[in-house]
Design a protein around this motif. Structure first.
Motif, short mmCIF file in Angstrom:
data_model
loop_
_atom_site.label_atom_id
_atom_site.label_comp_id
_atom_site.label_asym_id
_atom_site.label_seq_id
_atom_site.Cartn_x
_atom_site.Cartn_y
_atom_site.Cartn_z
N LEU A 145 0.82 -1.21 0.00
CA LEU A 145 0.00 0.00 0.00
C LEU A 145 0.86 1.26 0.00
O LEU A 145 0.54 2.23 -0.70
N ARG A 146 1.95 1.26 0.77
CA ARG A 146 2.86 2.42 0.75
C ARG A 146 3.43 2.63 -0.64
O ARG A 146 3.56 3.77 -1.10
N ALA A 147 3.77 1.53 -1.32
CA ALA A 147 4.31 1.65 -2.69
C ALA A 147 3.25 2.16 -3.65
O ALA A 147 3.55 2.99 -4.52
N LEU A 148 2.03 1.71 -3.51
CA LEU A 148 0.96 2.10 -4.42
C LEU A 148 0.44 3.51 -4.17
O LEU A 148 0.11 4.23 -5.11
N LEU A 149 0.36 3.91 -2.91
CA LEU A 149 -0.34 5.14 -2.59
C LEU A 149 0.54 6.26 -2.05
O LEU A 149 0.13 7.42 -2.07
N ALA A 150 1.71 5.93 -1.56
CA ALA A 150 2.50 6.95 -0.87
C ALA A 150 3.95 7.03 -1.34
O ALA A 150 4.79 7.56 -0.64
N GLY A 151 4.24 6.48 -2.50
CA GLY A 151 5.59 6.60 -3.04
C GLY A 151 6.64 5.75 -2.36
O GLY A 151 7.83 6.00 -2.50
N GLY A 152 6.20 4.73 -1.63
CA GLY A 152 7.16 3.85 -0.96
C GLY A 152 7.86 2.92 -1.93
O GLY A 152 7.50 2.82 -3.11
N GLU A 153 8.88 2.26 -1.43
CA GLU A 153 9.62 1.29 -2.26
C GLU A 153 8.76 0.08 -2.58
O GLU A 153 7.93 -0.33 -1.78
N VAL A 154 9.00 -0.49 -3.75
CA VAL A 154 8.27 -1.69 -4.16
C VAL A 154 8.79 -2.85 -3.31
O VAL A 154 9.99 -3.10 -3.25
N GLY A 191 -7.19 23.82 -17.64
CA GLY A 191 -6.97 23.36 -19.01
C GLY A 191 -5.94 22.24 -19.10
O GLY A 191 -5.98 21.28 -18.33
N ASP A 192 -5.00 22.39 -20.02
CA ASP A 192 -3.98 21.37 -20.24
C ASP A 192 -3.07 21.16 -19.04
O ASP A 192 -2.41 20.13 -18.93
N ARG A 193 -3.04 22.12 -18.13
CA ARG A 193 -2.17 22.00 -16.95
C ARG A 193 -2.80 21.16 -15.85
O ARG A 193 -2.12 20.79 -14.90
N PHE A 194 -4.09 20.86 -15.95
CA PHE A 194 -4.77 20.15 -14.87
C PHE A 194 -4.09 18.84 -14.51
O PHE A 194 -3.77 18.60 -13.34
N ALA A 195 -3.86 17.97 -15.49
CA ALA A 195 -3.28 16.65 -15.19
C ALA A 195 -1.89 16.79 -14.58
O ALA A 195 -1.58 16.13 -13.58
N GLU A 196 -1.07 17.65 -15.15
CA GLU A 196 0.29 17.83 -14.65
C GLU A 196 0.28 18.36 -13.21
O GLU A 196 1.01 17.87 -12.34
N LEU A 197 -0.55 19.37 -12.96
CA LEU A 197 -0.62 19.94 -11.62
C LEU A 197 -1.20 18.95 -10.62
O LEU A 197 -0.71 18.83 -9.49
N PHE A 198 -2.26 18.23 -11.01
CA PHE A 198 -2.83 17.27 -10.08
C PHE A 198 -1.83 16.18 -9.75
O PHE A 198 -1.69 15.78 -8.59
N ASP A 199 -1.12 15.69 -10.75
CA ASP A 199 -0.14 14.63 -10.50
C ASP A 199 0.97 15.12 -9.57
O ASP A 199 1.40 14.39 -8.67
N ALA A 200 1.43 16.36 -9.75
CA ALA A 200 2.45 16.92 -8.86
C ALA A 200 1.92 16.98 -7.43
O ALA A 200 2.63 16.66 -6.47
N TYR A 201 0.67 17.38 -7.27
CA TYR A 201 0.03 17.42 -5.96
C TYR A 201 -0.10 16.01 -5.37
O TYR A 201 0.26 15.76 -4.23
N ALA A 202 -0.61 15.08 -6.17
CA ALA A 202 -0.91 13.73 -5.68
C ALA A 202 0.34 12.98 -5.26
O ALA A 202 0.29 12.20 -4.30
N ARG A 240 -14.17 14.82 -1.88
CA ARG A 240 -14.36 16.27 -1.77
C ARG A 240 -13.28 16.90 -0.90
O ARG A 240 -12.86 18.03 -1.14
N ASP A 241 -12.82 16.17 0.12
CA ASP A 241 -11.70 16.65 0.92
C ASP A 241 -10.44 16.73 0.07
O ASP A 241 -9.65 17.67 0.18
N ASP A 242 -10.25 15.74 -0.79
CA ASP A 242 -9.10 15.72 -1.70
C ASP A 242 -9.17 16.90 -2.66
O ASP A 242 -8.18 17.59 -2.89
N LEU A 243 -10.37 17.17 -3.18
CA LEU A 243 -10.58 18.31 -4.06
C LEU A 243 -10.23 19.61 -3.35
O LEU A 243 -9.51 20.46 -3.88
N ALA A 244 -10.73 19.80 -2.14
CA ALA A 244 -10.47 21.03 -1.39
C ALA A 244 -8.98 21.19 -1.10
O ALA A 244 -8.43 22.29 -1.23
#
Length: 122
Positions: free
Chosen positions: A15-24, A60-71, A83-87
């Protein structure tokens, strides 16, 4: 540790690898885990875009890039909803100057709001 505790630790590592950038964890193919990470991030992005299409349109076109940087830096917290994630994403955008602090992007909380119509129902 007993087998149940070992399994729980292995599941937590995955789960850490899938959701939080942990090592595989050992025993998993890194390319496949990376593919699942992308799929989960895409799903999360699509949910945010569904809840706030005007936000996605505004970026616009920046949505995916910005969301991925955030996520990448902000994995979903246990007990938080979409909705909490959106906020939190909108706040992140405001903090970085991508959005003015004109409104709170937390749709769907007002009485009568319909996710299908995106406005109050009659």
């Amino acid at each position: 540790m007993n087998r149940r505790e070992d399994l729980a630790a292995e599941q937590a590592a995955l789960l850490r690898a899938l959701l939080a950038g942990g090592e595989v964890p050992p025993g998993f193919v890194p390319d496949r885990v990376a593919g699942e990470v992308r799929a989960l991030r895409n799903k999360r992005r699509k949910v945010v875009a569904y809840l706030a299409p005007e936000l996605a349109d505004r970026l616009g076109d920046r949505f995916a890039e910005l969301f991925d940087a955030y996520a990448i830096v902000h994995p979903r917290e246990v007990g938080t909803g979409a909705r909490d994630d959106l906020a939190a994403f909108a706040d992140w955008l405001v903090e970085r100057g991508h959005l003015p602090r004109a409104r709170r992007w937390s749709l769907g909380r007002s009485p009568g709001w319909s996710p299908l119509r995106g406005r109050r129902s009659r």
